[in-house]
Design a protein around this motif. Sequence first.
Motif, short mmCIF file in Angstrom:
data_model
loop_
_atom_site.label_atom_id
_atom_site.label_comp_id
_atom_site.label_asym_id
_atom_site.label_seq_id
_atom_site.Cartn_x
_atom_site.Cartn_y
_atom_site.Cartn_z
N GLU A 239 0.55 -10.58 -0.70
CA GLU A 239 0.44 -11.16 -2.05
C GLU A 239 0.45 -10.09 -3.13
O GLU A 239 0.71 -10.38 -4.30
CB GLU A 239 -0.86 -11.98 -2.17
N ILE A 240 0.15 -8.84 -2.76
CA ILE A 240 0.12 -7.75 -3.72
C ILE A 240 1.54 -7.19 -3.84
O ILE A 240 2.08 -6.64 -2.88
CB ILE A 240 -0.85 -6.63 -3.30
N SER A 241 2.14 -7.32 -5.01
CA SER A 241 3.54 -6.93 -5.20
C SER A 241 3.72 -5.42 -5.14
O SER A 241 2.77 -4.64 -5.27
CB SER A 241 4.05 -7.45 -6.54
N HIS A 242 4.98 -5.02 -4.99
CA HIS A 242 5.32 -3.59 -4.99
C HIS A 242 4.93 -2.95 -6.32
O HIS A 242 4.46 -1.81 -6.34
CB HIS A 242 6.83 -3.42 -4.75
N ILE A 243 5.11 -3.69 -7.41
CA ILE A 243 4.75 -3.16 -8.73
C ILE A 243 3.26 -2.85 -8.79
O ILE A 243 2.84 -1.77 -9.23
CB ILE A 243 5.12 -4.17 -9.84
N ALA A 244 2.43 -3.80 -8.31
CA ALA A 244 0.98 -3.61 -8.33
C ALA A 244 0.56 -2.45 -7.44
O ALA A 244 -0.29 -1.63 -7.81
CB ALA A 244 0.28 -4.89 -7.90
N MET A 245 1.16 -2.35 -6.26
CA MET A 245 0.82 -1.27 -5.33
C MET A 245 1.19 0.08 -5.92
O MET A 245 0.46 1.07 -5.77
CB MET A 245 1.53 -1.48 -3.99
N ARG A 246 2.32 0.14 -6.59
CA ARG A 246 2.74 1.42 -7.17
C ARG A 246 1.82 1.83 -8.32
O ARG A 246 1.54 3.01 -8.50
CB ARG A 246 4.19 1.32 -7.65
N MET A 247 1.33 0.86 -9.07
CA MET A 247 0.36 1.16 -10.13
C MET A 247 -0.91 1.78 -9.56
O MET A 247 -1.44 2.75 -10.10
CB MET A 247 -0.01 -0.12 -10.88
N ILE A 248 -1.38 1.19 -8.45
CA ILE A 248 -2.59 1.71 -7.80
C ILE A 248 -2.35 3.14 -7.34
O ILE A 248 -3.21 4.01 -7.50
CB ILE A 248 -2.98 0.80 -6.61
N GLN A 249 -1.17 3.40 -6.83
CA GLN A 249 -0.82 4.72 -6.33
C GLN A 249 -0.70 5.75 -7.45
O GLN A 249 -1.04 6.92 -7.28
CB GLN A 249 0.49 4.66 -5.56
N GLU A 250 -0.23 5.32 -8.62
CA GLU A 250 0.14 6.26 -9.68
C GLU A 250 -0.85 6.37 -10.83
O GLU A 250 -0.61 7.13 -11.77
CB GLU A 250 1.51 5.88 -10.24
N HIS A 251 -1.97 5.67 -10.81
CA HIS A 251 -2.81 5.62 -12.01
C HIS A 251 -3.48 6.95 -12.35
O HIS A 251 -3.96 7.13 -13.47
CB HIS A 251 -3.84 4.48 -11.94
N HIS A 252 -3.46 7.91 -11.43
CA HIS A 252 -3.98 9.25 -11.73
C HIS A 252 -2.88 10.31 -11.79
O HIS A 252 -3.19 11.51 -11.88
CB HIS A 252 -5.05 9.66 -10.71
N GLU A 253 -1.62 9.91 -11.74
CA GLU A 253 -0.53 10.87 -11.90
C GLU A 253 -0.38 11.20 -13.39
O GLU A 253 -0.71 10.37 -14.25
CB GLU A 253 0.78 10.31 -11.34
N ARG A 254 0.11 12.38 -13.69
CA ARG A 254 0.26 12.82 -15.07
C ARG A 254 1.67 13.34 -15.32
O ARG A 254 2.34 13.83 -14.41
CB ARG A 254 -0.78 13.89 -15.42
N ALA A 255 2.11 13.28 -16.57
CA ALA A 255 3.50 13.57 -16.93
C ALA A 255 3.94 14.97 -16.51
O ALA A 255 5.10 15.19 -16.16
CB ALA A 255 3.70 13.39 -18.43
N ASP A 256 3.01 15.93 -16.55
CA ASP A 256 3.38 17.31 -16.21
C ASP A 256 3.22 17.64 -14.73
O ASP A 256 3.37 18.79 -14.31
CB ASP A 256 2.56 18.30 -17.05
N GLY A 257 2.90 16.63 -13.92
CA GLY A 257 2.75 16.85 -12.48
C GLY A 257 1.37 17.35 -12.07
O GLY A 257 1.15 17.69 -10.90
N SER A 258 0.41 17.36 -13.01
CA SER A 258 -0.92 17.88 -12.71
C SER A 258 -1.86 16.84 -12.12
O SER A 258 -3.00 17.14 -11.79
CB SER A 258 -1.55 18.46 -13.98
#
Length: 407
Positions: A239-258
Amino acid sequence: MAPSNSQAILEKIPLSNLTLGMYVTSIIDNDNIEIKSEGYISDQEIINQLKKANVCYAIVDTTKQKSVEKIDRVLGEITVTQTVPTKHSTPDVSLDQEMRKANKLYMSARDLQENILASVKRNRTLNQENISQTTDSLVDSVFRNQDALTCLTRLQSKDSYLFEHSLNVAILMSVFAKHLALEKRIVQELTLGAFLHDIGKVLIPKEILHKRGSLTIQEEKIMRSHVALGLKLLENSPEISHIAMRMIQEHHERADGSGYPHGLNSKATSKYGKMIAIVDSYDAMTCERPYKSAVSPISAFKTLVAEAPTKYDEELVEKFIQCLGVYPVGTLVKLNSGKLGLISQLNKSMPLRPFVKVFYNTRLNQAISIEEIDLSKSKYKDQIDCCIKPEDFNINLLGFFKNAFID
């Protein structure tokens, strides 16, 4: 001409030298006529109006100059620009009509967050249908009138940060996505992902999760593992979409790769990951926690602006600030008249002059009749002096809120 304060130091300056935060006592036009006009310069629009009126000089009281924690040029450039209305911009119902429904929904969603965390601790499966129904209801409320739930996100308890934070991020994510005129189906998926973005933290030891002060290198490693733990918990949830899963994975990623867990840069991060990074950081900064005091929305916006584009997507930060307004609905403010109130409605064309529901007078040290003031109307000379916290004036903000909006 001089103010009553005997310590006042008055200075005549060209209008071109007038800046935000200065206190003007009078103005002088091109016919050299001095006109009494007293008050703080709180936004660029005031300066623009003076220029149009052929004002040449201003008399300022330099002892009342403010550092103006709430306004600066960078923020002003972003927020004084009128946003383009979207197809979702007009509320379907009034704030008063939606508030009671929103309050019940917020309490129900808060309880659900608590139950989810308890279920994870007991190794029980999550009721995905119940979660989706709740987040869809949040989206429905936002589409009817987003100010109701936005208001409720400002009333956090520091002892309930873990589940209130995820709920608030879900609400703000829904508001942000609606502002960007995304399809409602996408808004629902983003809200669900935001609701579950920190689910892995329930498996982090409390002594690390709530530690006062800096984490050790090993503790930081354990804390960062909450992203992988959350993905693991949800990997068998169709039930958890790919969009939602990717958000969970990326919520601490930063634009400069840090960021973490994968050090993805801006090009490798999805738009939705960039959005939740902004929303998550904003709510974390503006929430009271047992080990960290909240900052005002203005301070949080300044941090986001200062760290974009290094950490955050610059365009999305600008749109997020436009979305919530310089003073988000529910923010507690003090006016220069001494009145206290809550921001009750944004003013898209004049963001620094929203609607305020006043309820207390600090000069009289007493409650006053609740009244909504439109700061953009000329008959009101009030301007926002600063954002405040309830404890600054020993105010039962929750009690006032219920009296003003719910009861």
